[in-house]
Scaffold this motif. Structure first.
Motif, PDB file in Angstrom:
ATOM      1  N   ASN A 128      46.214  -0.794 -20.222  1.00  0.00           N
ATOM      2  CA  ASN A 128      46.570  -1.411 -18.946  1.00  0.00           C
ATOM      3  C   ASN A 128      48.087  -1.471 -18.754  1.00  0.00           C
ATOM      4  O   ASN A 128      48.603  -1.206 -17.660  1.00  0.00           O
ATOM      5  N   LEU A 129      48.819  -1.783 -19.837  1.00  0.00           N
ATOM      6  CA  LEU A 129      50.271  -1.866 -19.757  1.00  0.00           C
ATOM      7  C   LEU A 129      50.902  -0.487 -19.609  1.00  0.00           C
ATOM      8  O   LEU A 129      51.911  -0.324 -18.920  1.00  0.00           O
ATOM      9  N   LEU A 130      50.292   0.506 -20.264  1.00  0.00           N
ATOM     10  CA  LEU A 130      50.823   1.865 -20.171  1.00  0.00           C
ATOM     11  C   LEU A 130      50.751   2.371 -18.731  1.00  0.00           C
ATOM     12  O   LEU A 130      51.705   2.951 -18.203  1.00  0.00           O
ATOM     13  N   GLN A 131      49.609   2.147 -18.084  1.00  0.00           N
ATOM     14  CA  GLN A 131      49.472   2.612 -16.699  1.00  0.00           C
ATOM     15  C   GLN A 131      50.377   1.809 -15.769  1.00  0.00           C
ATOM     16  O   GLN A 131      50.921   2.354 -14.800  1.00  0.00           O
ATOM     17  N   ALA A 132      50.548   0.543 -16.065  1.00  0.00           N
ATOM     18  CA  ALA A 132      51.468  -0.273 -15.256  1.00  0.00           C
ATOM     19  C   ALA A 132      52.883   0.293 -15.340  1.00  0.00           C
ATOM     20  O   ALA A 132      53.603   0.373 -14.331  1.00  0.00           O
ATOM     21  N   TYR A 133      53.276   0.711 -16.532  1.00  0.00           N
ATOM     22  CA  TYR A 133      54.618   1.270 -16.713  1.00  0.00           C
ATOM     23  C   TYR A 133      54.762   2.601 -15.976  1.00  0.00           C
ATOM     24  O   TYR A 133      55.841   2.915 -15.463  1.00  0.00           O
ATOM     25  N   ASP A 134      53.683   3.385 -15.921  1.00  0.00           N
ATOM     26  CA  ASP A 134      53.705   4.616 -15.122  1.00  0.00           C
ATOM     27  C   ASP A 134      54.126   4.316 -13.687  1.00  0.00           C
ATOM     28  O   ASP A 134      55.003   4.984 -13.124  1.00  0.00           O
ATOM     29  N   PHE A 135      53.481   3.329 -13.092  1.00  0.00           N
ATOM     30  CA  PHE A 135      53.768   2.971 -11.695  1.00  0.00           C
ATOM     31  C   PHE A 135      55.226   2.532 -11.564  1.00  0.00           C
ATOM     32  O   PHE A 135      55.933   2.907 -10.622  1.00  0.00           O
ATOM     33  N   PHE A 136      55.691   1.733 -12.529  1.00  0.00           N
ATOM     34  CA  PHE A 136      57.077   1.255 -12.498  1.00  0.00           C
ATOM     35  C   PHE A 136      58.068   2.422 -12.522  1.00  0.00           C
ATOM     36  O   PHE A 136      59.014   2.471 -11.714  1.00  0.00           O
ATOM     37  N   ILE A 137      57.869   3.367 -13.436  1.00  0.00           N
ATOM     38  CA  ILE A 137      58.778   4.515 -13.545  1.00  0.00           C
ATOM     39  C   ILE A 137      58.731   5.375 -12.278  1.00  0.00           C
ATOM     40  O   ILE A 137      59.766   5.824 -11.768  1.00  0.00           O
ATOM     41  N   LEU A 138      57.540   5.609 -11.767  1.00  0.00           N
ATOM     42  CA  LEU A 138      57.406   6.436 -10.564  1.00  0.00           C
ATOM     43  C   LEU A 138      58.046   5.765  -9.355  1.00  0.00           C
ATOM     44  O   LEU A 138      58.624   6.435  -8.486  1.00  0.00           O
ATOM     45  N   ASN A 139      57.975   4.457  -9.284  1.00  0.00           N
ATOM     46  CA  ASN A 139      58.642   3.734  -8.206  1.00  0.00           C
ATOM     47  C   ASN A 139      60.155   3.812  -8.343  1.00  0.00           C
ATOM     48  O   ASN A 139      60.881   4.033  -7.362  1.00  0.00           O
ATOM     49  N   LYS A 140      60.631   3.672  -9.562  1.00  0.00           N
ATOM     50  CA  LYS A 140      62.075   3.653  -9.818  1.00  0.00           C
ATOM     51  C   LYS A 140      62.704   5.033  -9.641  1.00  0.00           C
ATOM     52  O   LYS A 140      63.773   5.163  -9.030  1.00  0.00           O
ATOM     53  N   GLN A 141      62.024   6.075 -10.149  1.00  0.00           N
ATOM     54  CA  GLN A 141      62.632   7.405 -10.169  1.00  0.00           C
ATOM     55  C   GLN A 141      62.201   8.298  -9.008  1.00  0.00           C
ATOM     56  O   GLN A 141      62.938   9.232  -8.650  1.00  0.00           O
ATOM     57  N   TYR A 142      61.023   8.029  -8.429  1.00  0.00           N
ATOM     58  CA  TYR A 142      60.508   8.913  -7.376  1.00  0.00           C
ATOM     59  C   TYR A 142      60.148   8.153  -6.091  1.00  0.00           C
ATOM     60  O   TYR A 142      59.530   8.713  -5.201  1.00  0.00           O
ATOM     61  N   GLN A 143      60.545   6.877  -6.026  1.00  0.00           N
ATOM     62  CA  GLN A 143      60.339   6.044  -4.834  1.00  0.00           C
ATOM     63  C   GLN A 143      58.863   5.999  -4.408  1.00  0.00           C
ATOM     64  O   GLN A 143      58.526   6.019  -3.218  1.00  0.00           O
ATOM     65  N   VAL A 144      57.971   5.910  -5.376  1.00  0.00           N
ATOM     66  CA  VAL A 144      56.543   5.814  -5.091  1.00  0.00           C
ATOM     67  C   VAL A 144      56.208   4.390  -4.661  1.00  0.00           C
ATOM     68  O   VAL A 144      56.472   3.436  -5.397  1.00  0.00           O
ATOM     69  N   ASP A 145      55.611   4.253  -3.485  1.00  0.00           N
ATOM     70  CA  ASP A 145      55.272   2.933  -2.950  1.00  0.00           C
ATOM     71  C   ASP A 145      53.791   2.602  -3.059  1.00  0.00           C
ATOM     72  O   ASP A 145      53.398   1.458  -2.821  1.00  0.00           O
ATOM     73  N   LEU A 146      52.974   3.591  -3.379  1.00  0.00           N
ATOM     74  CA  LEU A 146      51.524   3.376  -3.346  1.00  0.00           C
ATOM     75  C   LEU A 146      50.846   4.112  -4.487  1.00  0.00           C
ATOM     76  O   LEU A 146      51.143   5.283  -4.739  1.00  0.00           O
ATOM     77  N   GLN A 147      49.953   3.413  -5.189  1.00  0.00           N
ATOM     78  CA  GLN A 147      49.081   4.061  -6.179  1.00  0.00           C
ATOM     79  C   GLN A 147      47.649   4.002  -5.674  1.00  0.00           C
ATOM     80  O   GLN A 147      47.196   2.968  -5.172  1.00  0.00           O
ATOM     81  N   ILE A 148      46.924   5.120  -5.793  1.00  0.00           N
ATOM     82  CA  ILE A 148      45.515   5.135  -5.419  1.00  0.00           C
ATOM     83  C   ILE A 148      44.672   5.504  -6.641  1.00  0.00           C
ATOM     84  O   ILE A 148      45.182   6.060  -7.620  1.00  0.00           O
ATOM     85  N   GLY A 149      43.380   5.197  -6.566  1.00  0.00           N
ATOM     86  CA  GLY A 149      42.468   5.528  -7.656  1.00  0.00           C
ATOM     87  C   GLY A 149      41.075   5.052  -7.324  1.00  0.00           C
ATOM     88  O   GLY A 149      40.830   4.475  -6.256  1.00  0.00           O
ATOM     89  N   GLY A 150      40.146   5.280  -8.242  1.00  0.00           N
ATOM     90  CA  GLY A 150      38.796   4.770  -8.075  1.00  0.00           C
ATOM     91  C   GLY A 150      38.782   3.261  -8.207  1.00  0.00           C
ATOM     92  O   GLY A 150      39.718   2.655  -8.735  1.00  0.00           O
ATOM     93  N   SER A 151      37.713   2.630  -7.734  1.00  0.00           N
ATOM     94  CA  SER A 151      37.669   1.160  -7.735  1.00  0.00           C
ATOM     95  C   SER A 151      37.705   0.568  -9.139  1.00  0.00           C
ATOM     96  O   SER A 151      38.080  -0.587  -9.326  1.00  0.00           O
ATOM     97  N   ASP A 152      37.344   1.376 -10.163  1.00  0.00           N
ATOM     98  CA  ASP A 152      37.426   0.883 -11.541  1.00  0.00           C
ATOM     99  C   ASP A 152      38.873   0.787 -12.025  1.00  0.00           C
ATOM    100  O   ASP A 152      39.136   0.251 -13.101  1.00  0.00           O
TER     101      ASP A 152
END
Length: 422
Positions: free
Chosen positions: A176-200
């Motif tokens: 869970n923490l690893l995927q959270a860090y993915d979002f953080f890095i993508l927001n910081k380096q690639y200005q990602v504002d939205l993550q999508i995925g399956g409901s799980d």
């Protein structure tokens, strides 16, 4: 400001399970071109139909002028997402993950446009940052922002903790923490504002939003889509049985097409909304006519053709149509040798043969008949065909029966087939 409301379109099509701050997200994507991402862990050599909704949703965003980012989980796949899994995954080797990452990347490239200017799709691998991070840095820079109490109470984790026979390892717990860090890095380096995925993935996505808010004081968003479930209620996954793969070598285009032809009637128009780009008004028009004789069958075929073309391309769809015409309409005129390879792969049962005494023996060997006596009665009753032609007496096979010198189709009635491969 665009008048097109993509979020409303997604909701109208049944594509939203969870969404954060819907009004703000709607305004953001109507006024700006944003970057969004979805992660895919390469835990097998192919994606499956459970991945279609995120891929198609990414495509919808790109068509609306946004930039989709694909994140291949080269690092996270070494751990394995425990979300709603009944037991721990089997660990994969680095070599397998590298090979599978390349194969999955190639599959994904067929869905998105990587040459579209500022909203060209981008493909990344989270090895880029996790290979540079040590455990102490991770615990200090990421772990300190998360409460164990909160993490334990997430549904995906709680389900495993409540099972004393399985439990959950610290390795899986950390995913869970690893995927959270993915979002953080993508927001910081690639200005990602939205993550999508399956409901799980809602718990993992929420953790990413939490980490970004705590570390960067920014508002980001999450959106999940409904999971595609099998008839037994279990989600389609790489480790589940009955998987329909996107790789033609694992699930032939013909079997892929037949999967959609055999869905329950109640799902036809729901799936048309989810998996196709047909206008909702057109789908509604079709649904209003569903009680007309054979309309459901026609619309299933319409659905199957659209999805098969999307996943496998026009040429493979034509091959599927030739096979279908051969098996169900008894038209042998257009069948090609390569089509029989699909049938042999997973289309219908087959047996390798060298010499067969006669048709009765062939029917028994293929299990279309239980005995020679039953086979004889089936032939007499006019229910047996060779290459779509009815046979009314016992038959000795000859070269004319071997299509392309290799294949003979035996049929009992309309739906029971077997392939002789000489």
């Amino acid at each position: 400001m665009s008048e097109f409301n993509l979020v409303k379109t997604l909701r109208d099509r049944g594509l939203i399970s969870h969404i954060t701050n819907e009004d703000n997200l709607s305004k953001l994507i109507r006024n700006n071109s944003i970057s969004l991402y979805c992660g895919f862990d390469p835990t097998d050599e192919s994606l499956h139909i459970g991945h279609l909704l995120p891929l198609i949703t990414l495509k919808r965003f790109q068509m609306a002028g946004h930039r989709p980012i694909i994140l291949i989980g080269g690092a996270t796949s070494l751990i394995g997402d425990p979300s709603f899994k009944e037991k721990e995954r089997i660990f994969n080797t680095n070599n397998n993950i590298d090979i599978w990452s390349k194969k999955i990347s190639k599959q994904i490239s067929c869905f998105l446009d990587f040459n579209l200017g500022k909203n060209s799709a981008l493909l990344l691998n989270n090895n880029m940052w996790f290979n540079k991070m040590n455990i102490l840095s991770f615990l200090r820079d990421v772990g300190k922002y998360f409460s164990i109490n909160t993490m334990i109470n997430r549904a995906a984790v709680k389900q495993r903790i409540m099972r004393p026979d399985q439990g959950i390892s610290f390795t899986e717990f950390s995913y869970n923490l690893l995927q959270a860090y993915d979002f953080f890095i993508l927001n910081k380096q690639y200005q990602v504002d939205l993550q999508i995925g399956g409901s799980d993935q809602w718990g993992n996505i929420s953790s990413g939003m939490h980490l970004i808010h705590r570390k960067s004081k920014k508002e980001v968003y999450g959106l999940t889509m409904p999971l595609l479930l099998q008839s037994n209620g279990i989600k389609f996954g790489k480790t589940e049985s009955g998987t329909i793969w996107l790789d033609a070598k694992k699930t032939s285009p013909y079997k892929f097409y037949q999967f959609w032809m055999n869905i329950e009637d109640i799902n036809v128009y729901y799936f048309l909304r989810l998996f196709t780009f047909i206008k909702i008004s057109e789908i509604n028009r079709r649904e209003q006519k569903k009680h007309i004789e054979n309309q459901i069958i026609y619309d299933k075929s319409f659905l199957a053709k659209n999805i098969t073309r999307l996943v496998h391309g026009k040429e493979q769809l034509l091959a599927v149509e030739r096979i279908t015409e051969f098996l169900f309409l008894k038209n042998i005129d257009h069948i090609q040798e390569v089509d029989f390879q699909q049938l042999k792969q997973d289309g219908i049962p087959f047996i390798e043969v060298d010499n067969i005494k006669d048709l009765q023996e062939a029917l028994v060997l293929t299990s279309l008949a239980q005995s020679r006596t039953q086979a004889k009665n089936m032939i007499i009753s006019n229910s047996v065909s060779i290459n779509t032609k009815k046979i009314r007496k016992n038959h000795i096979f000859n070269s004319q029966d071997k299509l392309f010198g290799k294949f003979t189709l035996l049929s009992r009635g309309k739906k029971n087939h077997s392939l002789l491969c000489w």
